[in-house]
Each structure stands twice: as C-alpha cells, then as structure tokens.
Design a protein around this motif. Structure first.
Motif, PDB file in Angstrom:
ATOM      1  N   ALA A  39      -5.283  -3.762   1.855  1.00  0.00           N
ATOM      2  CA  ALA A  39      -4.694  -4.476   0.720  1.00  0.00           C
ATOM      3  C   ALA A  39      -5.414  -5.799   0.491  1.00  0.00           C
ATOM      4  CB  ALA A  39      -3.206  -4.718   0.963  1.00  0.00           C
ATOM      5  N   CYS A  78      -4.965  -1.697  -7.094  1.00  0.00           N
ATOM      6  CA  CYS A  78      -4.067  -2.758  -6.627  1.00  0.00           C
ATOM      7  C   CYS A  78      -2.612  -2.407  -6.936  1.00  0.00           C
ATOM      8  CB  CYS A  78      -4.434  -4.097  -7.256  1.00  0.00           C
ATOM      9  SG  CYS A  78      -5.919  -4.838  -6.549  1.00  0.00           S
ATOM     10  N   ASP A  81      -1.075  -0.023  -4.470  1.00  0.00           N
ATOM     11  CA  ASP A  81      -0.907  -0.485  -3.098  1.00  0.00           C
ATOM     12  C   ASP A  81       0.420  -1.248  -2.975  1.00  0.00           C
ATOM     13  OD1 ASP A  81      -1.184  -2.564  -0.847  1.00  0.00           O
ATOM     14  OD2 ASP A  81      -2.849  -1.163  -0.464  1.00  0.00           O
ATOM     15  N   VAL A  84       0.226  -5.029  -1.959  1.00  0.00           N
ATOM     16  CA  VAL A  84      -0.281  -5.874  -3.043  1.00  0.00           C
ATOM     17  C   VAL A  84       0.840  -6.128  -4.052  1.00  0.00           C
ATOM     18  CG1 VAL A  84      -1.926  -6.041  -4.954  1.00  0.00           C
ATOM     19  CG2 VAL A  84      -2.675  -5.137  -2.749  1.00  0.00           C
TER      20      VAL A  84
END
Length: 115
Positions: A39, A78, A81, A84
C-alpha cells in the motif's frame, strides 16, 4: 488578552486535538500504511506520478494519453487497496476537522473585531 495566554490556549487546543478520536484514527491509519509495503508503494508511486504531471503542466508540456491512462490505472489500484482507502478516509476526516477549526478561529476573530 496577552500573547502568552493565546499561546497557552493554542497548546491546550493542540492537546485536545491529539486526544481526539479523529486524530488517533488518522495516526493509526498512517502508521498502518507505513507498515504495509504494498500500500505504501502504491501511494508513493501515485504521489510521484502526480508530481511529474504537475511539473509538466507547469512547464507547458502536454500529458500524453498513455501518461493519463497510467495515472488512471494507478489511481484505480489505490482505490482497490483497503489500507490506502482507510488511510485516505482518516486523512480526509482529520483535514476536515482542521479546516473547520480554522473557520471557527476566523469567526472568532471577526467577532472580536465587531464587538
């Protein structure tokens, strides 16, 4: 009101912020992100790419379709994730708190000027 008293109140405000759940969640999410290498790399790569794009824009250099696509793909990675997303949400809540406090300070200053 003396400057020293104002400074003392700002320290007390800082302590209150540090004890708030919003701040604690922000720091925990930040710490968790730093300990999640995958991440962390996603965020670093995105920040680097955004910086490069910004530099090109400032220099008047057009960003190619391929570069734009790379940015979109990285942003999507992103968003997929979990860490994140958690970090981004905690950061947004903390920044919102700071913005609201700044507005409250401005309101207080205006009130003192008027009254």
């Amino acid at each position: 009101m003396e400057l020293e008293e104002i400074m003392q109140k700002s320290i007390e405000l800082g302590k209150s912020i540090g004890l708030s759940n919003v701040y604690k969640e922000f720091k925990q999410a930040e710490n968790d992100l730093l300990h999640n290498s995958e991440a962390c790399k996603l965020v670093e790569d995105l920040q680097k790419l955004k910086s490069e794009h910004h530099g090109k824009k400032m220099a008047g250099i057009e960003i190619s379709e391929k570069e734009q696509q790379t940015m979109k793909e990285l942003e999507q990675s992103c968003l997929r994730d979990r860490q994140v997303l958690i970090t981004n949400e905690a950061n947004s809540k903390f920044q919102d708190l700071m913005s609201k406090m700044t507005e409250n300070i401005k309101t207080g200053i205006k009130s003192a000027e008027q009254g």
